[in-house]
Design a protein around this motif. Sequence first.
Motif, PDB file in Angstrom:
ATOM      1  N   ARG A   1      33.673   8.412   0.906  1.00  0.00           N
ATOM      2  CA  ARG A   1      32.893   7.651   1.891  1.00  0.00           C
ATOM      3  C   ARG A   1      31.485   7.353   1.386  1.00  0.00           C
ATOM      4  NH1 ARG A   1      34.639  10.532   7.666  1.00  0.00           N
ATOM      5  NH2 ARG A   1      36.893  10.186   7.425  1.00  0.00           N
ATOM      6  N   LEU A   2      31.398   7.091   0.098  1.00  0.00           N
ATOM      7  CA  LEU A   2      30.133   6.708  -0.524  1.00  0.00           C
ATOM      8  C   LEU A   2      30.243   5.260  -0.981  1.00  0.00           C
ATOM      9  CD1 LEU A   2      29.538   9.887  -2.726  1.00  0.00           C
ATOM     10  CD2 LEU A   2      28.302   9.288  -0.637  1.00  0.00           C
ATOM     11  N   GLY A   3      29.204   4.470  -0.733  1.00  0.00           N
ATOM     12  CA  GLY A   3      29.218   3.069  -1.117  1.00  0.00           C
ATOM     13  C   GLY A   3      28.301   2.791  -2.291  1.00  0.00           C
ATOM     14  N   PRO A   4      28.248   1.534  -2.747  1.00  0.00           N
ATOM     15  CA  PRO A   4      27.376   1.163  -3.864  1.00  0.00           C
ATOM     16  C   PRO A   4      25.902   1.450  -3.595  1.00  0.00           C
ATOM     17  CG  PRO A   4      28.965  -0.575  -3.405  1.00  0.00           C
ATOM     18  CD  PRO A   4      29.063   0.405  -2.277  1.00  0.00           C
ATOM     19  N   ASP A   5      25.527   1.533  -2.308  1.00  0.00           N
ATOM     20  CA  ASP A   5      24.136   1.828  -1.983  1.00  0.00           C
ATOM     21  C   ASP A   5      23.819   3.315  -2.110  1.00  0.00           C
ATOM     22  OD1 ASP A   5      25.888   2.295   0.128  1.00  0.00           O
ATOM     23  OD2 ASP A   5      24.308   2.130   1.637  1.00  0.00           O
ATOM     24  N   GLN A   6      24.866   4.149  -2.247  1.00  0.00           N
ATOM     25  CA  GLN A   6      24.656   5.595  -2.380  1.00  0.00           C
ATOM     26  C   GLN A   6      24.970   6.104  -3.783  1.00  0.00           C
ATOM     27  OE1 GLN A   6      27.343   5.825   1.042  1.00  0.00           O
ATOM     28  NE2 GLN A   6      25.996   7.414   1.872  1.00  0.00           N
ATOM     29  N   LEU A   7      25.848   5.416  -4.486  1.00  0.00           N
ATOM     30  CA  LEU A   7      26.198   5.812  -5.849  1.00  0.00           C
ATOM     31  C   LEU A   7      25.175   5.228  -6.816  1.00  0.00           C
ATOM     32  CD1 LEU A   7      30.029   5.180  -5.579  1.00  0.00           C
ATOM     33  CD2 LEU A   7      28.925   7.410  -5.747  1.00  0.00           C
ATOM     34  N   MET A   8      24.653   6.068  -7.706  1.00  0.00           N
ATOM     35  CA  MET A   8      23.599   5.614  -8.610  1.00  0.00           C
ATOM     36  C   MET A   8      24.144   4.739  -9.732  1.00  0.00           C
ATOM     37  SD  MET A   8      20.990   6.856  -7.176  1.00  0.00           S
ATOM     38  CE  MET A   8      19.966   6.057  -8.388  1.00  0.00           C
ATOM     39  N   ALA A   9      25.184   5.212 -10.406  1.00  0.00           N
ATOM     40  CA  ALA A   9      25.694   4.491 -11.573  1.00  0.00           C
ATOM     41  C   ALA A   9      27.074   5.020 -11.925  1.00  0.00           C
ATOM     42  CB  ALA A   9      24.750   4.644 -12.766  1.00  0.00           C
ATOM     43  N   ILE A  10      27.788   4.239 -12.731  1.00  0.00           N
ATOM     44  CA  ILE A  10      29.090   4.640 -13.264  1.00  0.00           C
ATOM     45  C   ILE A  10      28.914   4.949 -14.746  1.00  0.00           C
ATOM     46  CG2 ILE A  10      31.480   3.951 -13.684  1.00  0.00           C
ATOM     47  CD1 ILE A  10      31.139   1.863 -11.437  1.00  0.00           C
ATOM     48  N   GLY A  11      29.234   6.166 -15.143  1.00  0.00           N
ATOM     49  CA  GLY A  11      29.246   6.522 -16.560  1.00  0.00           C
ATOM     50  C   GLY A  11      30.660   6.378 -17.096  1.00  0.00           C
ATOM     51  N   VAL A  12      30.819   5.677 -18.212  1.00  0.00           N
ATOM     52  CA  VAL A  12      32.150   5.402 -18.763  1.00  0.00           C
ATOM     53  C   VAL A  12      32.261   6.017 -20.152  1.00  0.00           C
ATOM     54  CG1 VAL A  12      33.824   3.642 -19.414  1.00  0.00           C
ATOM     55  CG2 VAL A  12      32.304   3.256 -17.459  1.00  0.00           C
ATOM     56  N   GLU A  13      33.282   6.848 -20.323  1.00  0.00           N
ATOM     57  CA  GLU A  13      33.582   7.461 -21.618  1.00  0.00           C
ATOM     58  C   GLU A  13      34.964   6.995 -22.043  1.00  0.00           C
ATOM     59  OE1 GLU A  13      35.415  10.443 -24.252  1.00  0.00           O
ATOM     60  OE2 GLU A  13      36.031   9.898 -22.229  1.00  0.00           O
ATOM     61  N   ASP A  14      35.090   6.578 -23.309  1.00  0.00           N
ATOM     62  CA  ASP A  14      36.389   6.119 -23.797  1.00  0.00           C
ATOM     63  C   ASP A  14      36.519   6.452 -25.276  1.00  0.00           C
ATOM     64  OD1 ASP A  14      35.458   3.764 -25.481  1.00  0.00           O
ATOM     65  OD2 ASP A  14      34.668   3.161 -23.533  1.00  0.00           O
ATOM     66  N   PRO A  15      37.739   6.381 -25.829  1.00  0.00           N
ATOM     67  CA  PRO A  15      37.926   6.740 -27.241  1.00  0.00           C
ATOM     68  C   PRO A  15      37.192   5.808 -28.195  1.00  0.00           C
ATOM     69  CG  PRO A  15      40.030   6.685 -26.070  1.00  0.00           C
ATOM     70  CD  PRO A  15      39.019   6.069 -25.169  1.00  0.00           C
ATOM     71  N   GLY A  16      36.995   4.549 -27.791  1.00  0.00           N
ATOM     72  CA  GLY A  16      36.293   3.599 -28.640  1.00  0.00           C
ATOM     73  C   GLY A  16      37.089   3.183 -29.862  1.00  0.00           C
ATOM     74  N   LEU A  17      36.636   2.121 -30.489  1.00  0.00           N
ATOM     75  CA  LEU A  17      37.180   1.693 -31.777  1.00  0.00           C
ATOM     76  C   LEU A  17      36.197   2.117 -32.859  1.00  0.00           C
ATOM     77  CD1 LEU A  17      38.456  -1.903 -30.916  1.00  0.00           C
ATOM     78  CD2 LEU A  17      39.814   0.177 -31.177  1.00  0.00           C
ATOM     79  N   TRP A  18      36.705   2.800 -33.864  1.00  0.00           N
ATOM     80  CA  TRP A  18      35.859   3.358 -34.909  1.00  0.00           C
ATOM     81  C   TRP A  18      36.292   2.837 -36.267  1.00  0.00           C
ATOM     82  CZ3 TRP A  18      32.013   7.104 -33.796  1.00  0.00           C
ATOM     83  CH2 TRP A  18      32.003   7.577 -32.482  1.00  0.00           C
TER      84      TRP A  18
END
Length: 443
Positions: free
Chosen positions: A118-135
Amino acid sequence: MSCNDTVHGSGDGPEFDPFRLQRAAEARRRYFVGLSLSSDGSSLAGSVVQTCGVGLEAEARSVSSMSLRLPASLQEAWQHLDGFPSPPGESAGEVPVMLAELAEYQATMVHRLMTETRLGPDQLMAIGVEDPGLWCEVQKNLRCYLGLCDAASLSEATGISVIDGFPARDVSQNGRGGPLSPLPVWILLRSLDPFTASTWFVVELKRSIRVSCFLFSALDTMPRVISFPVEPGLLLLDLLVSKMTANEQAIDQGGRLAVQGKKIPELLDAWKAVEGFRNPAPWNPRVVPPVAFIERLNELAHHDLWSLQDILCTATHLIAEGIEHAVEKCRTADDRPGTRGVVCGGGSENGFIVQQIRSRICETSWCVPGDLELEDVAPRSTQAALLALLHVDHVPANLPHLTGAQTPRVLGRLTPGAPFNWHRLLELMAQNKPSMMSLRRAI
């Protein structure tokens, strides 16, 4: 006087507000979303993390988490692209198509997390994204990295600012791009016991294994972390099971097969002579296949006469001994005794390995996440959320003595969300700006 009457303080002071402390606490409370793509591209994990405080002094806890199985087509696209140390160049055109599709699933997960909390974009600060990436390894100890996040599409679909690409800044400083888990784990351990002044050992029991030592002291203003890789990882057990059961079984669930076996001294000695066991390679963005250990097994004259149970039992003893050596290295680097330890990751459910660790390193009090009433100590999605927190609070999240980077840096790339979310985030980042910063550490 009724409960509805206004309560005043004595004299001419300000009006007494019984909810002032509660509102002050809520003002310090922030929520971050963390998303993590599995190393094989098969699933997506998400967490909402509540934090209170700033930077490394913050306390954090996960308030919601979930996982999502990705379609086979997306998994196949990822496996086709993944080719470290040299991804296939002809596949470059497929990358944006895959990222756009992945962003749709990431946005779906964020909306589900918002519904559940029950949290909206006005309450969530940011999205942190972690992924394997291309190396890509251009030359020895020189890597290139490309994150697998369509941050613009994800921020548009959710209205929340996105922070991704955490390894890139470390790589630009001639670092390996990891490990980046120590500071998020530091925050989580401090949150479990804010007044701790002891030493924690953390054993990440996964397909690749790492032993870290977290040194807590009231005199330390910065985290003190010592960390060593261990070879082989649990991938050796998985490969042995798959090979010797003709792919009918993928893993030894809970160590049930290994615990039935007996240690084979000849095999154990042969494996301990492998270079990777004696000198494990530094952090690698991909799990290193234990080829040398499989080859050494096949070279032994009687290997086809040994049972799967005995081979798995021997491999478990090998892994436990490698962990014991890593713990001893940590102790050599610091003379404080390690009084507490936690075994985390999928391998923490392997009772035989955990029992071996406890019996070999008996001076440390070991636990598993369940003992702490946690599913895991530091799921990668939770780590992603805390890396976003460190970005917002201007805290360098790479430790050069572990990653090989020349300088600690604030990690991540920030993509704005909807105006309200973006402006609120900018205000917060301005408030948390460090009072002094040297040119070498300036972003």
